[in-house]
Write an enzyme that holds these catalytic residues in place. Structure first.
Site, mmCIF file in Angstrom:
data_model
loop_
_atom_site.group_PDB
_atom_site.id
_atom_site.type_symbol
_atom_site.label_atom_id
_atom_site.label_comp_id
_atom_site.label_asym_id
_atom_site.label_seq_id
_atom_site.Cartn_x
_atom_site.Cartn_y
_atom_site.Cartn_z
ATOM 1 N N HIS A 82 0.844 -1.199 0.000
ATOM 2 C CA HIS A 82 0.000 0.000 0.000
ATOM 3 C C HIS A 82 0.876 1.245 0.000
ATOM 4 O O HIS A 82 1.874 1.302 0.718
ATOM 5 C CB HIS A 82 -0.894 0.026 1.243
ATOM 6 C CG HIS A 82 -1.697 1.270 1.363
ATOM 7 N ND1 HIS A 82 -2.891 1.443 0.688
ATOM 8 C CD2 HIS A 82 -1.478 2.407 2.049
ATOM 9 C CE1 HIS A 82 -3.361 2.645 0.965
ATOM 10 N NE2 HIS A 82 -2.529 3.250 1.791
ATOM 11 N N ASP A 161 -16.013 1.199 6.691
ATOM 12 C CA ASP A 161 -14.946 2.151 6.441
ATOM 13 C C ASP A 161 -15.365 3.158 5.372
ATOM 14 O O ASP A 161 -15.124 4.353 5.495
ATOM 15 C CB ASP A 161 -13.666 1.428 6.007
ATOM 16 C CG ASP A 161 -12.572 2.407 5.616
ATOM 17 O OD1 ASP A 161 -12.095 3.141 6.507
ATOM 18 O OD2 ASP A 161 -12.220 2.474 4.423
ATOM 19 N N ARG A 168 -16.464 11.441 7.429
ATOM 20 C CA ARG A 168 -15.297 12.230 7.844
ATOM 21 C C ARG A 168 -15.008 13.337 6.830
ATOM 22 O O ARG A 168 -14.672 14.467 7.202
ATOM 23 C CB ARG A 168 -14.064 11.330 7.991
ATOM 24 C CG ARG A 168 -14.091 10.482 9.254
ATOM 25 C CD ARG A 168 -13.019 9.404 9.213
ATOM 26 N NE ARG A 168 -11.685 9.966 9.106
ATOM 27 C CZ ARG A 168 -10.630 9.316 8.597
ATOM 28 N NH1 ARG A 168 -10.759 8.086 8.144
ATOM 29 N NH2 ARG A 168 -9.452 9.902 8.538
ATOM 30 N N SER A 183 -8.247 3.367 8.896
ATOM 31 C CA SER A 183 -8.911 3.288 7.594
ATOM 32 C C SER A 183 -8.030 2.554 6.582
ATOM 33 O O SER A 183 -8.514 1.756 5.772
ATOM 34 C CB SER A 183 -9.249 4.695 7.108
ATOM 35 O OG SER A 183 -9.865 4.636 5.836
ATOM 36 N N LYS A 187 -8.567 -2.084 5.567
ATOM 37 C CA LYS A 187 -8.661 -2.608 4.201
ATOM 38 C C LYS A 187 -7.590 -3.668 3.950
ATOM 39 O O LYS A 187 -7.829 -4.660 3.269
ATOM 40 C CB LYS A 187 -8.548 -1.452 3.198
ATOM 41 C CG LYS A 187 -9.777 -0.524 3.265
ATOM 42 C CD LYS A 187 -9.824 0.486 2.141
ATOM 43 C CE LYS A 187 -8.965 1.675 2.404
ATOM 44 N NZ LYS A 187 -9.712 2.867 2.860
#
Lengths: 438, 438
Positions: A82, A161, A168, A183, A187
């Site tokens: 990521h 999420d 948010r 968050s 995932k």
């Protein structure tokens, strides 16, 4: 349990138990807690923060709000990577095929680009026919078959999420490090990989502009991952100037293919090898990161990374003719150059401006669901540290709207700083969490 | 203007302009800003506070969200009194008729009781036939005709305040002093009186448990009132033990009638006279508060306060037979006494417990809209400082449900503290804002 009591508890600086956090997320996801109570809670969290146990519980509750993938039947360490988001960041496109080629399966679920950072899915979708809209079953089958697949984020995974992030985004509660970490990590947890590599970008083209914030985020995410039983490493890397030369979807695919052919920009190749090396070590494929880097460099030179990339693209419906002959990609109508205002050394290239210009040209999204123009973007001709003469081409803007290209040109003139003294570009890597090997 | 930007501005500690606050309240009132954004903003306000200019702007925006009464046609200073809420607080019922009898019109709009504090309207409604559900037009006509009227809060006035309070109540954002001040003051501003007396209670039976908080609230409200061109005084008064002896709706009406007949508890008479004295001075009817007190004592002795009270009750449909013969009020089925556990001096009588027991017995509301039983409550037989012998009756519980009376009895046993040394009761008044005469 009542949401109101939990809001007041957090507001008053007390910490919430895992059961309380689970109740909040679960009830919110099922519509039993209204948006206004969750909004008040999020703002209380913004001010009071979440401790480690709370952040873990939040991550777990978000991950468990939908399907959780399970690769145990593969009997292999499955990897995932990521990036916290950068400009010109095509590292996944280079690193993932190389890691897969080294025998470590890569199962990557990716969001789409929003704001000034590009998204891997958007880049891949500039290849005609390519689809990342896989079902969970297709995705898992492809990982098993090819050792690599990239799927777009689906609502079957971590729906809470998605709901929470949407809230948010409109309530001024995005900028909390625990919420950001939870968050991202929920995932990754739901995506099922055992080995997770996080690339946390820092610098003027990153969400985390300061190294301290980036390191903090890296540490929080690694702690969450470890607490949830994953192999995990977080690398804090530079995002002051764009990565490589190309910024824009098809333009970056071309650059990724060049890199996998051994002809790419030095920084893209280097960072892909570094991160891939950590990944191989994390997966236990090699003894340490250096050994992993050597292995990947060998594979790169043999061209097996490019083969793996083509295999992935073809398996997901993409026309690999475009990879073999990138001149097939549609070209933008207008090509306009940015020239050096004076002689000297390039001191700074403002990555954030490049990211914003790419969105302006149509290569990114202002709003979720905006159409993307794959052909547009900017290609740098020089990078920080280079010596340039007055009038040298610094970058070339690719656009399909003459007016917008004009605006982009005016903007990019200010993206470059030229000075008299030579400077070293920033290092590619600022730190690794935990110090590796872990 | 965008709500999100204003949430972030407040979250980051900047102050909002009057235009921005007006935009927020106006848009929220019209449903153009959703509850979840307002909830996030309120929580940001909880943490960052509101400065004087912001609080004034909020008060004005809330006041102007509905009808604003205008008494200028009366060509008189019209007065209004507000209590921040106490237990056994029947001061309005005594003071308002006396002030009106002295020639200063009283136009009072009052909310209903919620939580452990009683409401003036609820008390008056225990008189059969009495209605506070007046139209604005009826209310203004009665003030003109009788110099006194008491109306229940209507949605035609300050609707945005009602909407905002409902949201604060479920999002943990009630306890902010600026929001509390604005919510009280907007209703006073919209109610149209030129002279406002605020009775801010402090002690264990008050919302503001500490004197500092009460004084702070008093100061903020006086500043708002002055900035909005009103004559205003705020008196911080004691609410450690209940006011008078009676707690409960019909029971308090009886005690108010006794006080207006010159036969009431000393503290109720004294505080009514003190506050009324300030009111007469504020309205310019007398030169100073002491002169006002003398005037009101004279009127009390002549019985004209009681006459005015009867006139008001009759004009609003109430059966004044009940005032002339309070034994007509229905009595509760069960009367149970609380006895002194030992000999000594009464040191403390916990007003909060009395308030909560009154609600438990059915004399107050857990939820908006709960039915009220006018006959129930508690009547004290002694007050702080009194000497008692073991077994002396300290209080008598009036209830209609035997089980609940039992629970109330167990609870009230703990409401009294008996000690060996004699103590002085707390002073009735802790402070006046601004120092009077102002």
């Amino acid at each position: 349990m009542r949401a109101l009591d939990l809001i007041i508890k957090k507001r008053d600086g007390e910490s919430l138990s895992p059961e309380e956090i689970n109740y909040l997320i679960n009830s919110y996801n099922r519509g039993l807690i209204p948006d206004y109570q969750m909004a008040a809670l999020l703002m209380a969290v913004y001010f009071q923060g979440l401790n480690a146990s709370e952040t873990n519980a939040l991550t777990a509750a978000l991950a468990e709000s939908g399907e959780v993938l399970d690769f145990t039947s593969l009997e292999k360490i499955v990897s995932d990577k990521h990036s916290s988001g950068g400009v010109g960041d095509k590292i996944t496109l280079v690193m993932a095929p190389l890691v897969a080629a080294a025998g470590v399966p890569v199962a990557k679920i990716s969001g789409r680009g929003l704001g000034f950072t590009g998204g891997t899915i958007d880049k891949l979708e500039s290849i005609p026919g390519f689809s990342a809209e896989l079902s969970v079953e297709q995705f898992m089958a492809l990982v098993k078959e090819n050792d690599i697949a990239i799927m777009a984020q689906t609502e079957r995974l971590t729906p809470a999420d998605g709901k929470l992030y949407t809230l948010r985004d409109v309530t001024g509660t995005v900028e909390n490090i625990s919420l950001i970490a939870a968050s991202i990590m929920c995932k990754k947890i739901a995506a099922g990989a055992n080995a997770i590599l996080l690339d946390v970008k820092t610098g003027r083209g990153a969400f985390m502009q300061s190294k301290e914030d980036a390191l903090n985020l890296a540490e929080i995410m690694v702690r969450i991952g470890k607490d949830m039983g994953r192999r995990i490493v977080s690398v804090v890397t530079d995002m002051n100037q764009p990565l490589g030369y190309a910024v824009g979807n098809a333009l970056e695919i071309k650059e990724a293919v060049e890199t996998l052919s051994g002809e790419g920009p030095a920084d893209v190749e280097r960072l892909s090898i570094i991160l891939g090396g950590y990944m191989l070590a994390l997966a236990g494929k090699v003894r340490n990161a250096e050994e992993g880097q050597e292995e990947l460099l060998k594979l790169l030179k043999k061209g097996v990374g490019l083969q793996k990339f083509k295999q992935m693209v073809a398996s997901q419906g993409g026309n690999i003719d475009y990879l073999e002959d990138p001149s097939l990609f549609p070209r933008a109508k207008f090509l306009v150059e940015v020239h050096a205002p004076r002689e000297g050394y390039l001191r700074e290239i403002d990555a954030m401006r490049f990211g914003k210009v790419a969105v302006l040209l149509g290569g990114g999204r202002y709003y979720k669901g905006d159409e993307i123009d794959p052909s547009v973007g900017v290609v740098l001709k020089h990078k920080v540290g280079d010596k340039v003469k007055q009038g040298d081409t610094l970058a070339c803007i690719h656009g399909n709207d003459e007016k917008i290209v004009g605006v982009a040109h005016k903007d990019l003139v200010h993206a470059f700083t030229v000075g008299d003294e030579q400077v070293e570009p920033s290092p590619l890597v600022y730190g690794v969490v935990p110090p590796f090997p872990c």
